[in-house]
Design an enzyme around this catalytic site. Structure first.
Site, PDB file in Angstrom:
ATOM      1  N   TRP A 176       0.835  -1.207   0.000  1.00 48.76           N
ATOM      2  CA  TRP A 176       0.000   0.000   0.000  1.00 48.76           C
ATOM      3  C   TRP A 176       0.865   1.250   0.000  1.00 48.76           C
ATOM      4  O   TRP A 176       0.528   2.242  -0.661  1.00 48.76           O
ATOM      5  CB  TRP A 176      -0.974  -0.002   1.182  1.00 48.76           C
ATOM      6  N   ASP A 224      -1.895   6.520   6.295  1.00 44.57           N
ATOM      7  CA  ASP A 224      -2.938   5.599   5.858  1.00 44.57           C
ATOM      8  C   ASP A 224      -3.157   4.633   7.021  1.00 44.57           C
ATOM      9  O   ASP A 224      -2.297   3.807   7.315  1.00 44.57           O
ATOM     10  CB  ASP A 224      -2.462   4.859   4.603  1.00 44.57           C
ATOM     11  N   LYS A 277     -12.323  -2.212   7.065  1.00 38.58           N
ATOM     12  CA  LYS A 277     -11.601  -3.117   7.955  1.00 38.58           C
ATOM     13  C   LYS A 277     -12.119  -3.003   9.390  1.00 38.58           C
ATOM     14  O   LYS A 277     -12.568  -3.976   9.944  1.00 38.58           O
ATOM     15  CB  LYS A 277     -10.097  -2.864   7.903  1.00 38.58           C
TER      16      LYS A 277
HETATM   17  C1  LIG Z   1      -7.305  -2.077   2.286  1.00 39.74           C
HETATM   18  C2  LIG Z   1      -6.260  -1.050   2.291  1.00 39.74           C
HETATM   19  C3  LIG Z   1      -6.179  -0.070   1.281  1.00 39.74           C
HETATM   20  C4  LIG Z   1      -7.093  -0.056   0.073  1.00 39.74           C
HETATM   21  O1  LIG Z   1      -8.303   0.473   0.399  1.00 39.74           O
HETATM   22  P1  LIG Z   1      -9.441   0.746  -0.701  1.00 39.74           P
HETATM   23  O2  LIG Z   1     -10.510   1.328   0.153  1.00 39.74           O
HETATM   24  O3  LIG Z   1      -9.779  -0.579  -1.318  1.00 39.74           O
HETATM   25  O4  LIG Z   1      -8.915   1.696  -1.696  1.00 39.74           O
HETATM   26  C5  LIG Z   1      -5.202   0.892   1.401  1.00 39.74           C
HETATM   27  N1  LIG Z   1      -4.344   0.899   2.429  1.00 39.74           N
HETATM   28  C6  LIG Z   1      -4.383  -0.041   3.401  1.00 39.74           C
HETATM   29  C7  LIG Z   1      -3.402   0.022   4.534  1.00 39.74           C
HETATM   30  C8  LIG Z   1      -5.347  -1.044   3.350  1.00 39.74           C
HETATM   31  O5  LIG Z   1      -5.395  -1.966   4.329  1.00 39.74           O
END
Ligand SMILES: *Cc1c(COP(=O)(O)O)cnc(C)c1O
Length: 365
Positions: free
Chosen positions: A106, A176, A200
């Site tokens: 990511w 993030d 999540k």
């Molecule tokens: C799942 C995830 C993403 C992607 O998220 P989307 O909502 O599908 O764009 C980005 N960063 C992390 C750390 C993730 O766990």
């Protein structure tokens, strides 16, 4: 006769388990939300009923994360993936550079998007070790004219998590937190912007939570499309256009549940207990199970490991699946096994998996 409810042992990485109590409440309110004769999906986003739900979700986020006054809480669409672009689009100014910590897939995707908008550099990377660890906080160097520093607080695919965050001084720190937001208390004031896809730990997919410091908002670049500017969301309480109303309603229910559990301290304690069940099996397996992350970088949310040989690993995953453990295979890019034990995954599911792991080792040694 009503069929007996059997809930899966759900270790999916995302979208992932939601608390049963939340699903039951949503089910109960689906045909008639609080005497309106409608579900939340059928009502105007300008109605007073929706407004109350929307503001309740925001105030629970502020309360649970102890967010200081000088921050805005926003709901944006496009997932965390759109934030990879929106962050540099809004804040990577001409003549400046963005610094990225490379701790997994990511982070790499976030950096790739920043490169579209300007100059970037890597502050530290664990790529050479297949992202087994989080860089040490000592000896980090930030270049002159750094617009912001970006990190991924929990690396969902590799199973590593920052245990503490770097101090970037006057440079805005952006994170993030898609896969560990609301899993433990942390100091929001260290960050200028935090984003997290909801699917999540917060609710269903389709909503992205953004927490942004007002002083960063003031540095937003000019001439951006309306829907790609943070200020559009901040100035309109995330109601400039139709927001993902059902998702925001669900976030409100999930956060009420978090509060009922005793808040983030209690949730953190439970998450530690759950993860310890699985890590203990790995550590006491004499090499039968091999953890991917270095111990001091281990994630409480995503536990990644391999079974000692490939044939046994296939057997482990197949037997696990047959026993009703869902989502324990690793991400398609790395293979192996991954157990995601987010907030809503019950202790009992982790205990059942632990017992299966111990038994599998005994039967196959
Ligand atoms: C799942 C995830 C993403 C992607 O998220 P989307 O909502 O599908 O764009 C980005 N960063 C992390 C750390 C993730 O766990």
């Amino acid at each position: 006769m009503k069929k007996e409810l059997i809930r899966a042992h759900n270790f999916n990485a995302g979208p992932s388990a939601l608390p049963l109590a939340v699903l039951e409440k949503a089910q109960e309110e689906l045909l008639d939300l609080q005497g309106t004769g409608m579900s939340v999906m059928e009502m105007s986003h300008r109605s007073k009923e929706y407004d109350a739900l929307h503001n309740k979700a925001i105030s629970l986020i502020k309360e649970l994360l102890n967010i200081p006054e000088d921050y805005e809480v926003l709901f944006i669409q496009g997932g965390a993936s759109l934030q990879f672009s929106m962050v540099p689009m809004n804040f990577l100014a001409e003549g400046k550079k963005a610094g990225y910590f490379m701790t997994g897939s990511w982070s790499s995707k976030a950096l790739a998007e920043a490169k579209v908008f300007g100059d970037t550099y890597e502050i530290a990377s664990s790529k050479a070790s297949n992202y087994k660890y989080i860089p040490a906080l000592e000896d980090l160097e930030y270049q002159k004219d750094t617009a912001y520093v970006h990190l991924t607080s929990n690396n969902t695919i590799f199973g590593t998590q920052w245990q503490d965050f770097p101090d970037t001084g006057d440079i805005p720190l952006i994170a993030d937190m898609s896969s560990d937001i609301m899993s433990k208390p942390f100091d929001v004031s260290k960050f200028s912007l935090i984003y997290a896809g909801a699917q999540k730990n917060l609710g269903p997919s389709g909503v992205t939570l953004v927490i942004i410091k007002k002083s960063l908002l003031e540095q937003e670049k000019a001439n951006l499309p309306t829907m790609l500017r943070y200020s559009t969301f901040a100035e309109n309480n995330s109601l400039y256009n139709t927001p993902p109303t059902f998702g925001i309603y669900m976030i409100g229910l999930v956060l009420e549940w978090v509060k009922d559990q005793g808040g983030l301290e209690k949730i953190y304690q439970k998450n530690q207990e759950k993860a310890a069940l699985i890590y203990d099996v790995i550590d006491n397996s004499n090499g039968f199970y091999v953890g991917h992350a270095e111990k001091n970088s281990r994630s409480l949310m995503n536990i990644t490991f391999r079974v000692k040989d490939e044939e046994l690993e296939k057997k482990f995953l197949a037997e696990g699946k047959a026993r009703g453990f869902i989502g324990i295979n690793g991400h398609r890019s790395v293979g192996g096994c991954r157990v995601s034990a987010y907030n809503a995954v019950p202790y009992e599911s982790c205990l059942a998996l632990k017992e299966f792991m111990v038994e599998f080792q005994k039967n196959n040694s």
